[in-house]
Design a protein around this motif. Structure first.
Motif, PDB file in Angstrom:
ATOM      1  N   THR A 107       0.800  -1.229   0.000  1.00  0.00           N
ATOM      2  CA  THR A 107       0.000   0.000   0.000  1.00  0.00           C
ATOM      3  C   THR A 107       0.831   1.278   0.000  1.00  0.00           C
ATOM      4  O   THR A 107       2.030   1.267   0.237  1.00  0.00           O
ATOM      5  N   CYS A 109       1.923   4.214   1.966  1.00  0.00           N
ATOM      6  CA  CYS A 109       2.039   4.367   3.415  1.00  0.00           C
ATOM      7  C   CYS A 109       3.310   5.139   3.749  1.00  0.00           C
ATOM      8  O   CYS A 109       4.167   5.374   2.894  1.00  0.00           O
ATOM      9  N   ASP A 110       3.432   5.521   5.007  1.00  0.00           N
ATOM     10  CA  ASP A 110       4.583   6.309   5.438  1.00  0.00           C
ATOM     11  C   ASP A 110       5.919   5.600   5.242  1.00  0.00           C
ATOM     12  O   ASP A 110       6.898   6.247   4.856  1.00  0.00           O
ATOM     13  N   GLU A 152      -3.392   5.134  -5.549  1.00  0.00           N
ATOM     14  CA  GLU A 152      -2.385   4.982  -4.501  1.00  0.00           C
ATOM     15  C   GLU A 152      -1.090   5.683  -4.895  1.00  0.00           C
ATOM     16  O   GLU A 152      -0.428   6.308  -4.060  1.00  0.00           O
ATOM     17  N   LEU A 243       7.556  -3.718   6.881  1.00  0.00           N
ATOM     18  CA  LEU A 243       6.158  -3.818   6.475  1.00  0.00           C
ATOM     19  C   LEU A 243       5.713  -5.273   6.393  1.00  0.00           C
ATOM     20  O   LEU A 243       4.598  -5.613   6.827  1.00  0.00           O
ATOM     21  N   ARG A 259      -8.254  -1.990   3.925  1.00  0.00           N
ATOM     22  CA  ARG A 259      -7.595  -1.296   2.832  1.00  0.00           C
ATOM     23  C   ARG A 259      -8.115  -1.697   1.469  1.00  0.00           C
ATOM     24  O   ARG A 259      -7.959  -0.975   0.518  1.00  0.00           O
TER      25      ARG A 259
END
Length: 318
Positions: A107, A109-110, A152, A243, A259
């Protein structure tokens, strides 16, 4: 015995026609095993390389009490939304004694943003005039017929803009959708950029990464007044391992995941066609629509409003 010792963690890679990309994923698997020596970690590919997804799911299911399926994939398009869940449903029928749990893809994400920011800083350091106000940034991804997957990437481009000093951060794709790299670079030149950084949004090498480097070389010839820098794919960055660790820990803890949007009821109908229920309850009203996935399959959805609670013993990433 620790129940976790009965788990098989199955990495799902996309697979590439260029075996160097597949070999990098094999190396990632070996490194992850070294980081997590108490875990039973296996690897499979959706296409282009063995072991194949369906066979690997069956093999893991016959030797494990529980299979944790973890896609090593950045964006959720047809493979993540359709093919992996479908293969899991077939494996559940073939191995009813085994629990199959599916983690979300990596995904936007940070942690992935941290990789991009680090790559951008490194690229700026090699430029002759590292001024962010005159340096355009192009986030370059695979491209998909799935708007969610493209969205995304758009989110990551926006985050990169908001957390940096660059005034121009754009998005481009190598195929399927637009804009393409050449068109975005043309726009940056017209807007007065003196340098352009290309940030490939790819986990591993392959035919598309090779094409990107060729394209950048052609652009250097086409725009000799512009200084270009092009970063590499993500590869073995620590954030990717972390992750993947988190995906496994969340599955084992039963952490629900939201998600995957409920935007394609065909994904859910797989289980009905196979005589299975699954653990989501949702009501949604869709207008009729058709969409084609990267694998070339087209799926049509009629407008519908339905609520269907399902009881199922397995967690589902709905």
């Amino acid at each position: 015995m620790n129940p976790a010792n009965l788990d098989t963690i199955l990495i799902v890679g996309h697979g590439s026609r260029e075996d160097s990309g597949n070999q990098e994923i094999r190396e990632f698997t070996e490194q992850w095993r070294a980081r997590q020596p108490g875990w039973r970690i296996e690897l499979c590919f959706i296409e282009f390389a063995p072991p194949e997804l369906n066979a690997a799911l069956l093999s893991a299911g016959r030797s494990s009490r529980r299979v944790l399926v973890v896609p090593l994939i950045l964006n959720a398009a047809g493979h993540v939304k359709m093919e992996i869940p479908e293969a899991i449903e077939h494996a559940r029928i073939a191995c009813p004694q085994t629990e199959y749990l599916l983690a979300p893809h990596l995904t936007a994400c940070d942690p992935v943003l941290a990789i991009l920011k680090r790559r951008l800083r490194k690229a700026m350091n090699v430029l002759d005039m590292p001024d962010p106000t005159t340096t355009g940034v192009v986030l370059l991804g695979r491209g998909s017929s799935d708007r969610g997957a493209n969205g995304e990437m758009a989110k990551m481009a926006r985050w990169l803009l908001e957390e940096g000093d660059h005034e121009l951060v754009d998005l481009a794709f190598t195929g399927i959708t637009w804009p393409r790299l050449e068109k975005v670079v043309q726009r940056h030149v017209l807007l007065g950029m003196r340098q352009i950084v290309v940030l490939p949004y790819y986990l591993y090498t392959g035919t598309l990464m090779q094409r990107i480097h060729r394209q950048v070389e052609h652009l250097r010839v086409q725009y000799p007044q512009i200084r270009f820098a092009c970063s590499e794919h993500f590869g073995f960055e620590n954030e990717i391992f972390e992750l993947m660790d988190q995906r496994v820990q969340d599955l084992r803890a039963g952490v629900p995941d939201s998600r995957l949007p409920c935007d394609g009821c065909s994904y859910r109908e797989i289980a009905h066609d196979l005589g299975h229920g699954h653990s989501h309850a949702h009501t949604h009203d869709h207008a009729p629509h058709d969409h084609a996935h990267d694998d070339g399959h087209a799926h049509a959805h009629d407008g519908h409003d339905h609520a269907h609670p399902h009881a199922h013993s397995e967690s589902h990433p709905a």
